[in-house]
Design a protein around this motif. Structure first.
Motif, PDB file in Angstrom:
ATOM      1  N   UNK A 334       0.833  -1.210   0.000  1.00  0.00           N
ATOM      2  CA  UNK A 334       0.000   0.000   0.000  1.00  0.00           C
ATOM      3  C   UNK A 334       0.866   1.257   0.000  1.00  0.00           C
ATOM      4  N   UNK A 335       1.955   1.244   0.771  1.00  0.00           N
ATOM      5  CA  UNK A 335       2.861   2.381   0.780  1.00  0.00           C
ATOM      6  C   UNK A 335       3.442   2.625  -0.620  1.00  0.00           C
ATOM      7  N   UNK A 336       3.874   1.576  -1.267  1.00  0.00           N
ATOM      8  CA  UNK A 336       4.458   1.711  -2.604  1.00  0.00           C
ATOM      9  C   UNK A 336       3.454   2.304  -3.591  1.00  0.00           C
ATOM     10  N   UNK A 337       2.236   1.831  -3.528  1.00  0.00           N
ATOM     11  CA  UNK A 337       1.209   2.332  -4.443  1.00  0.00           C
ATOM     12  C   UNK A 337       0.898   3.799  -4.191  1.00  0.00           C
ATOM     13  N   UNK A 338       0.735   4.176  -2.926  1.00  0.00           N
ATOM     14  CA  UNK A 338       0.362   5.548  -2.595  1.00  0.00           C
ATOM     15  C   UNK A 338       1.495   6.530  -2.889  1.00  0.00           C
ATOM     16  N   UNK A 339       2.713   6.148  -2.569  1.00  0.00           N
ATOM     17  CA  UNK A 339       3.848   7.031  -2.849  1.00  0.00           C
ATOM     18  C   UNK A 339       4.012   7.219  -4.357  1.00  0.00           C
ATOM     19  N   UNK A 340       3.891   6.138  -5.101  1.00  0.00           N
ATOM     20  CA  UNK A 340       3.998   6.235  -6.556  1.00  0.00           C
ATOM     21  C   UNK A 340       2.938   7.140  -7.146  1.00  0.00           C
ATOM     22  N   UNK A 341       1.713   7.009  -6.686  1.00  0.00           N
ATOM     23  CA  UNK A 341       0.628   7.857  -7.181  1.00  0.00           C
ATOM     24  C   UNK A 341       0.888   9.329  -6.856  1.00  0.00           C
ATOM     25  N   UNK A 342       1.331   9.606  -5.631  1.00  0.00           N
ATOM     26  CA  UNK A 342       1.588  10.991  -5.230  1.00  0.00           C
ATOM     27  C   UNK A 342       2.702  11.615  -6.057  1.00  0.00           C
ATOM     28  N   UNK A 343       3.759  10.871  -6.310  1.00  0.00           N
ATOM     29  CA  UNK A 343       4.877  11.389  -7.107  1.00  0.00           C
ATOM     30  C   UNK A 343       4.445  11.680  -8.544  1.00  0.00           C
ATOM     31  N   UNK A 344       3.620  10.793  -9.087  1.00  0.00           N
ATOM     32  CA  UNK A 344       3.129  11.011 -10.453  1.00  0.00           C
ATOM     33  C   UNK A 344       2.297  12.282 -10.549  1.00  0.00           C
ATOM     34  N   UNK A 345       1.663  12.662  -9.449  1.00  0.00           N
ATOM     35  CA  UNK A 345       0.811  13.852  -9.443  1.00  0.00           C
ATOM     36  C   UNK A 345       1.562  15.119  -9.028  1.00  0.00           C
ATOM     37  N   UNK A 346       2.880  14.985  -8.804  1.00  0.00           N
ATOM     38  CA  UNK A 346       3.691  16.168  -8.560  1.00  0.00           C
ATOM     39  C   UNK A 346       4.229  16.340  -7.157  1.00  0.00           C
ATOM     40  N   UNK A 347       3.948  15.422  -6.244  1.00  0.00           N
ATOM     41  CA  UNK A 347       4.474  15.532  -4.894  1.00  0.00           C
ATOM     42  C   UNK A 347       5.986  15.373  -4.890  1.00  0.00           C
ATOM     43  N   UNK A 348       6.634  16.012  -3.934  1.00  0.00           N
ATOM     44  CA  UNK A 348       8.091  15.949  -3.815  1.00  0.00           C
ATOM     45  C   UNK A 348       8.475  14.969  -2.710  1.00  0.00           C
ATOM     46  N   UNK A 349       9.273  13.973  -3.075  1.00  0.00           N
ATOM     47  CA  UNK A 349       9.747  13.000  -2.105  1.00  0.00           C
ATOM     48  C   UNK A 349      11.014  13.544  -1.453  1.00  0.00           C
ATOM     49  N   UNK A 350      10.943  13.833  -0.152  1.00  0.00           N
ATOM     50  CA  UNK A 350      12.066  14.467   0.545  1.00  0.00           C
ATOM     51  C   UNK A 350      12.824  13.516   1.458  1.00  0.00           C
ATOM     52  N   UNK A 351      12.231  12.393   1.794  1.00  0.00           N
ATOM     53  CA  UNK A 351      12.914  11.414   2.641  1.00  0.00           C
ATOM     54  C   UNK A 351      12.247  10.061   2.465  1.00  0.00           C
ATOM     55  N   UNK A 352      13.050   9.011   2.527  1.00  0.00           N
ATOM     56  CA  UNK A 352      12.520   7.652   2.500  1.00  0.00           C
ATOM     57  C   UNK A 352      11.912   7.284   1.160  1.00  0.00           C
ATOM     58  N   UNK A 353      10.784   6.576   1.258  1.00  0.00           N
ATOM     59  CA  UNK A 353      10.058   6.208   0.048  1.00  0.00           C
ATOM     60  C   UNK A 353      10.238   4.770  -0.376  1.00  0.00           C
ATOM     61  N   UNK A 354      11.096   4.011   0.330  1.00  0.00           N
ATOM     62  CA  UNK A 354      11.368   2.652  -0.124  1.00  0.00           C
ATOM     63  C   UNK A 354      11.369   1.655   1.024  1.00  0.00           C
ATOM     64  N   UNK A 355      11.200   0.397   0.646  1.00  0.00           N
ATOM     65  CA  UNK A 355      11.339  -0.715   1.581  1.00  0.00           C
ATOM     66  C   UNK A 355      12.804  -0.829   2.007  1.00  0.00           C
TER      67      UNK A 355
END
Length: 476
Positions: A334-355
């Motif tokens: 679920x984390x992978x899906x939600x983070x991927x969707x947010x990034x595609x929509x323009x969110x900025x990943x500033x920390x973490x993001x991975x297993x």
């Protein structure tokens, strides 16, 4: 490490397992290995539990207030004595740091101690009438209660299901999560060891929908109480409505955190960063949507990211661990899906993001900033180690965004303006609001939400009264 405790049903005071029953494997989320299996109750087992609950209600409701108080206080003392072993098993099944697991179990004892004393504070009232007439309002236990507890707080969620009910004089059948069964079994056993009749407090497991349908179809059950997702809560509420059973629903959240320019930023950062990643974010009141007034956005963002990156992730048994694994593989997905969707929509990943690694269910503490409101993660509870940081124009915009979602469990705000605090208390739609603190829970305070976050309360006086019904007695 000691062997994992035996996992069994507790029906009519008897521990049951095997016997050809189906079972559910229990997984250690730090390793992915199987550490035990919990038996599923058969239909015959559930029928036996229902019959016992009916008997147990008649016995327990007629036990004097002094006796019930003494028994529940003894149960609380046993839970305190056993907190280390209960906490160890809890960490193996759920993953949280051992200090948190033991602390959660001790909180159960504190809650039961409060409930035990509340037994003597169940008051009715006499209404004013002419001479020769009398009208009394009395409160009586509602009857046998079916409780369904979630896996994220395996001790506390179970105690919230049985504690208030037992204090009210009700019998209970609780179904803890099959993924984290040991703490629930241990708490029920402590109550039995303390003197609660085995018919009055029971523990069952099984396929959740099958167990809930079976129990709620019986007229013996008079109340249902549930902690879990909004979707499942709605389903159980419909089942309860078919027999007009009363219900307490503690459901999902997506808590806003309003950071105003006049706040103590360092205190807010230290408190809310720790809160955001507590229990790997798997907390119904977890602060998730950070709404930060524009003048302090960059300072707060940078401080938050720095603190998130410094969090030590590891086994719950490591003394330096601040965040353990997620409880299951589906949480990682679920984390992978939600983070991927947010990034595609323009969110900025500033920390973490991975297993983290490929053993167990570890995930990096994650920060997303400037997340558009149409991203899935801004509308659905992430239930993972992630924080969403967005700049906001001011108070009106922050309140509007805080109230935008259909959820209303917890909300947080940091400001030194006392008049603003009063406005927030009046306008923010939440069952619990924390002002300049990260705490929304106390044994003597009601815990519950509004809107899609449910209805009814646990903890506090309200947790007992939720298991009682009024009766008006008119005398001419």
């Amino acid at each position: 490490m000691a062997d994992h405790p035996a996992l069994n049903l507790l029906i009519a005071g008897e521990a049951l397992s095997g016997g050809g029953r189906d079972s559910h494997e229990v997984i250690d989320p730090a390793t992915g290995e199987t550490i035990g299996s919990v038996p599923h109750a058969t239909a015959a087992d559930l029928d036996r539990a229902l019959e016992a609950a009916e008997r147990g209600f008649k016995t327990w409701r007629n036990t004097s207030a002094d006796q019930r108080t003494a028994i529940l206080l003894k149960a609380a003392a046993l839970i305190r004595d056993r907190a280390a072993s209960i906490g160890e098993a809890l960490t193996r099944e759920q993953g949280k740091p051992i200090k948190e697991a033991i602390g959660e179990t001790i909180y159960c004892a504190m809650l039961l101690e409060f409930y035990a004393q509340e037994i003597k504070r169940i008051y009715g009232r006499t209404l004013v009438r002419p001479v020769g007439q009398r009208v009394e309002v009395q409160y009586h236990p509602v009857g046998p209660v079916a409780g369904f507890a979630a896996w994220n707080f395996p001790s506390l969620n179970v105690m919230r299901k049985i504690g208030g009910a037992l204090a009210a004089g009700c019998s209970t059948i609780v179904k803890p999560s099959e993924e984290t069964p040991s703490a629930g079994i241990a708490l029920v056993q402590a109550c039995i060891d303390a003197g609660v009749p085995g018919d009055a407090v029971q523990c069952v497991f099984g396929v959740p929908d099958e167990v809930s349908r079976h129990l709620l179809a019986s007229p013996i059950i008079r109340k249902v109480t549930f902690t879990g997702s909004t979707a499942v809560g709605k389903h159980l509420a419909k089942l309860a409505a078919e027999d007009l059973k009363i219900a307490t629903m503690e459901l999902g959240g997506h808590a806003p955190v309003m950071i105003f320019a006049d706040a103590d930023i360092d205190a807010a950062l230290d408190t809310m960063t720790a809160n955001a990643y507590r229990n790997a974010g798997q907390v119904c009141v977890s602060p998730t949507r950070f709404l930060i007034e524009e003048p302090v956005f960059e300072r707060f963002r940078d401080g938050f990211v720095e603190r998130a990156k410094a969090i030590k992730v590891g086994s719950g048994f490591d003394k330096d661990t601040q965040m353990g694994p997620m409880a299951s593989a589906r949480g990682l997905e679920r984390m992978e899906q939600m983070i991927g969707d947010a990034k595609e929509r323009g969110a900025k990943l500033l920390a973490g993001g991975e297993r983290i690694g490929n053993q167990g269910f570890f995930h990096q503490p994650t920060v997303l900033a400037e997340v558009p409101t149409d991203a899935t993660i801004m509308n659905e509870e992430p239930f993972g180690p992630i924080a969403l940081l967005n700049p906001m124009a001011g108070e009106d915009a922050m309140i509007e965004e805080a109230n935008r979602l259909p959820y209303g469990l917890a909300a947080y705000a940091w400001t030194k303006d006392s008049a603003r605090k009063r406005r927030l208390a009046a306008e923010v739609e939440a069952g619990m609001l924390a002002l300049d603190t990260g705490s929304v829970s106390a044994a003597d305070a009601p815990f519950g939400g509004v809107k899609w976050s449910g209805y009814g309360s646990e903890d506090g006086r309200e947790g007992v009264m939720a298991c009682m019904v009024p009766k008006t007695v008119h005398e001419g």
